[in-house]
Scaffold this motif. Structure first.
Motif, PDB file in Angstrom:
ATOM      1  N   ILE A   1      22.114 -27.493 -33.065  1.00 32.00           N
ATOM      2  CA  ILE A   1      21.078 -27.663 -34.093  1.00 32.00           C
ATOM      3  C   ILE A   1      20.496 -26.309 -34.474  1.00 32.00           C
ATOM      4  N   ASP A   2      20.178 -25.475 -33.484  1.00 27.47           N
ATOM      5  CA  ASP A   2      19.653 -24.133 -33.764  1.00 27.47           C
ATOM      6  C   ASP A   2      20.623 -23.324 -34.624  1.00 27.47           C
ATOM      7  N   LEU A   3      21.912 -23.408 -34.267  1.00 26.42           N
ATOM      8  CA  LEU A   3      22.927 -22.649 -34.992  1.00 26.42           C
ATOM      9  C   LEU A   3      23.034 -23.115 -36.441  1.00 26.42           C
ATOM     10  N   CYS A   4      23.009 -24.428 -36.655  1.00 25.10           N
ATOM     11  CA  CYS A   4      23.081 -24.968 -38.015  1.00 25.10           C
ATOM     12  C   CYS A   4      21.853 -24.569 -38.846  1.00 25.10           C
TER      13      CYS A   4
ATOM     14  N   LEU B   1      22.523 -31.961 -41.219  1.00 30.33           N
ATOM     15  CA  LEU B   1      21.596 -32.889 -40.564  1.00 30.33           C
ATOM     16  C   LEU B   1      20.597 -32.172 -39.667  1.00 30.33           C
ATOM     17  N   ALA B   2      20.939 -30.964 -39.243  1.00 25.00           N
ATOM     18  CA  ALA B   2      20.053 -30.206 -38.355  1.00 25.00           C
ATOM     19  C   ALA B   2      18.699 -29.940 -39.005  1.00 25.00           C
TER      20      ALA B   2
ATOM     21  N   GLY C   1      25.249 -32.283 -21.985  1.00 27.81           N
ATOM     22  CA  GLY C   1      25.425 -32.110 -23.415  1.00 27.81           C
ATOM     23  C   GLY C   1      24.145 -31.954 -24.204  1.00 27.81           C
ATOM     24  N   VAL C   2      22.994 -32.243 -23.558  1.00 27.59           N
ATOM     25  CA  VAL C   2      21.723 -32.151 -24.291  1.00 27.59           C
ATOM     26  C   VAL C   2      21.454 -30.711 -24.720  1.00 27.59           C
ATOM     27  N   GLY C   3      21.681 -29.763 -23.810  1.00 26.18           N
ATOM     28  CA  GLY C   3      21.472 -28.356 -24.157  1.00 26.18           C
ATOM     29  C   GLY C   3      22.410 -27.894 -25.260  1.00 26.18           C
ATOM     30  N   LEU C   4      23.667 -28.378 -25.236  1.00 27.31           N
ATOM     31  CA  LEU C   4      24.637 -28.014 -26.272  1.00 27.31           C
ATOM     32  C   LEU C   4      24.192 -28.562 -27.627  1.00 27.31           C
ATOM     33  N   LEU C   5      23.680 -29.792 -27.649  1.00 32.03           N
ATOM     34  CA  LEU C   5      23.186 -30.372 -28.899  1.00 32.03           C
ATOM     35  C   LEU C   5      22.065 -29.520 -29.478  1.00 32.03           C
ATOM     36  N   ALA C   6      21.136 -29.107 -28.629  1.00 38.52           N
ATOM     37  CA  ALA C   6      20.040 -28.258 -29.104  1.00 38.52           C
ATOM     38  C   ALA C   6      20.572 -26.937 -29.650  1.00 38.52           C
TER      39      ALA C   6
END
Length: 596
Positions: free
Chosen positions: A500-503, A475-476, A492-497
């Motif tokens: 996404i970068d990692l995916c 989905l990323a 958690g916003v920074g973790l979500l970003a």
């Protein structure tokens, strides 16, 4: 990167292995819809609450909370450190674990050095054995052939206080390692000397065949060597007439005697499928049975059987025979083994007890009776249930009411240690049959007896987006940078970003791989819990929910920004750029006018 193993290799490894295959080789699994289930191997239960998800490549127990990837399962089930679990999985799929340097690898390097040093010590002892006539004569007298000596890597620690030190302790670092490995001791006058001297040496191997410690056996009653006296080593530290017959390495970073078993490595090498394993008391008893064609024997290492020992034994084979002398000490050791085994007797596991005639040990018996005679004794070993009630009843008059009450009181707390299941039920019934009293064994807590999978709970938008991304890392690719949701100042916003970068950087990454990247970070536990509670749904539905969550996060961020700028506008503190931004936000808020 964990230790010295690159993250990219962990990705490749978890992409190659199937967690269902990994777990099913150790725990019987049953298909349950999209998942597989079993009774949890980490706590006692009757109703299965342990689930394995092929889609997530993740396991979770709704009873005790255990969860994780294939690597985590091996760490918990086999009690391995992270690098060893990775090594085992890699071997199973034909991969070689690469290593990377760096300061964070220093603790792991120390252990690697210890393994190498102990292997060098074993080779040095092996080389000394042919040079000592007395040790050679002892091996012949005990009937040890060359193949057995080589298989068990038997060696000789020669007389003198510094033979091993001179051979291996060439610098300060090596001396430090020798001390850390338990190979060097310090005398009363501060002299350092070889811990093992004038002993037949038995290397103790771990489950991967690496030397982690030694056992040494005296073969004569000679007085302390002259070199020991000159070194200032007090007589009571001598290895000879004043020392114990057997001496084991002390506890070290590699060796914990309450967990290890002598010859388990050789047993597993000799048996691809092991139905029965025998626990005896001495190294020479183990070796004699192996040489006689019974490579199913192991021994504890100078300690009573521990719960950790019994778990290792039952993982190796469903049937465990504890073989002890028939004297008081042997029976005391057997009862300790029974007590340690009770909590591990899940259905399908059985324990037996074999008591030997006076003056005999497995070594002497297998010499007299041969392989067939000893196997006959093993087949006639006493089942745990018979030994249990026999021991508890031996000084009790079961013909009297008081005696039966005493037996019931003795047995109840022990039966309560058994895992919930058929064997526990039958033991309780047998107690009632023998005493006439209801067993009244405490029932397993209802929370474990019938564990229900939790219903979905209301999550924040950020947590929902992370959970959906864990379910479908692909989905990323639907999210374009810069990420507008980053304007939302919430946990958690920074973790979500970052996720996404990692995916996006690692196409094809699966959920377990994604979570493992955070294994050494505080977020790891939270990500595992989100993964465990996540229900696998339809991909299109999850796609819509993910994009919807990001859109609502963007709306929240816009609303909060507009409210903040509006408040500052009233105070007259806005810059010209901020005034323009506020006009745009207010214009976007107004609904479009219809023409008419």
């Amino acid at each position: 990167m964990r230790g010295r193993i690159p993250d990219s290799f962990i990705d490749e490894l978890l992409a190659r292995v199937d967690i269902v295959d990994v777990i099913e080789r150790r725990v019987p699994l049953k298909k349950a819809g999209r998942e597989w289930t079993a009774c949890c191997p980490f706590h006692n239960e009757r109703s299965p609450s342990f689930y394995v998800s092929p889609a997530k490549q993740f396991f979770h127990c709704f009873g005790c909370g255990a969860h994780g990837s294939a690597v985590k399962f091996l760490m918990d089930y086999e009690r391995l450190e992270f690098p060893d679990a990775v090594e085992e999985l890699a071997q199973a799929v034909g991969l070689t674990v690469p290593r990377e340097g760096g300061r964070e690898a220093a603790p792991r390097e120390d252990k690697t050095d210890l393994y190498g040093l102990l292997d060098s010590a074993a080779r040095w002892y092996e080389g000394e054995l042919p040079r000592n006539a007395e040790a050679q004569a002892y091996c012949r007298r005990r009937g040890l052939d060359a193949e057995t000596i080589a298989r068990f890597r038997l060696g000789w620690a020669p007389a003198g206080y510094d033979g091993l030190i001179k051979a291996l302790g060439g610098n300060d670092r090596r001396m430090q390692l020798l001390t850390e490995a338990g190979m060097v001791a310090t005398g009363e006058r501060g002299h350092r000397y070889d811990r093992f001297r004038e002993r037949l040496m038995f290397p103790i191997l771990d489950r991967r065949g690496r030397v982690i410690a030694f056992g040494g056996r005296i073969i004569s009653s000679a007085p302390p060597a002259r070199e020991d006296q000159e070194a200032g080593i007090h007589a009571r530290t001598s290895q000879q007439s004043t020392g114990p017959k057997y001496l084991n390495s002390p506890e070290t970073p590699l060796f914990h005697k309450g967990r290890e078993l002598f010859a388990l490595w050789q047993v597993k090498q000799a048996n691809s499928q092991l139905a029965r394993i025998v626990v005896v008391e001495g190294y020479m008893d183990v070796i004699a049975l192996h040489q006689a064609g019974l490579p199913i024997a192991v021994a504890t290492l100078g300690t009573a059987t521990t719960p950790e020992h019994t778990e290792v034994l039952f993982r190796a084979a469903p049937d465990v025979v504890f073989c002890f002398d028939g004297d008081r000490a042997g029976r005391a050791a057997a009862w300790k083994a029974l007590d340690a085994a009770l909590p591990r007797l899940r259905d399908g596991r059985q324990a037996y007890f074999l008591f030997l005639p006076d003056g005999e040990d497995p070594d002497s018996l297998v010499r007299k009776e041969g392989k067939e005679g000893f196997e006959k004794r093993l087949k006639e070993a006493t089942p745990l249930s018979d030994y249990f009630f026999g021991e508890l009843s031996h000084d009790v008059d079961t013909a009297s009411l008081d005696g039966r009450a005493r037996l019931a009181e003795r047995a109840r707390p022990l039966i309560a240690k058994l895992p919930d299941g058929a064997f526990r039920d039958l033991m309780a019934q047998e107690l009632e049959k023998r005493t006439g009293a209801r067993a009244n064994v405490p029932a397993e807590p209802a929370a474990r007896r019938a564990v229900q999978r939790p219903v979905a709970v209301q999550r924040s938008l950020v947590r929902s987006a992370i959970a959906l991304l864990l379910a479908q890392p692909g989905l990323a690719d639907l999210v374009e940078a810069p990420y507008r949701f980053l304007r939302l100042d919430k946990p958690g916003v920074g973790l979500l970003a970052e996720l996404i970068d990692l995916c996006r950087a690692r196409p094809g990454i699966n959920p377990a791989m994604l979570v493992e990247h955070f294994a050494e970070r505080p977020e790891y536990l939270s990500l595992q819990k989100l993964m465990a509670a996540m229900v696998v749904g339809e991909p299109e539905t999850q796609r819509e929910e993910f994009l919807g969550a990001l859109a609502r996060m963007d709306e929240q961020a816009t609303t909060l920004r507009r409210e903040a700028l509006t408040a500052r506008h009233r105070d007259g503190t806005l810059t010209s750029a901020e005034k323009a931004e506020l006009r745009e936000l207010l214009a976007a808020r107004r609904p479009a006018r219809t023409q008419g």
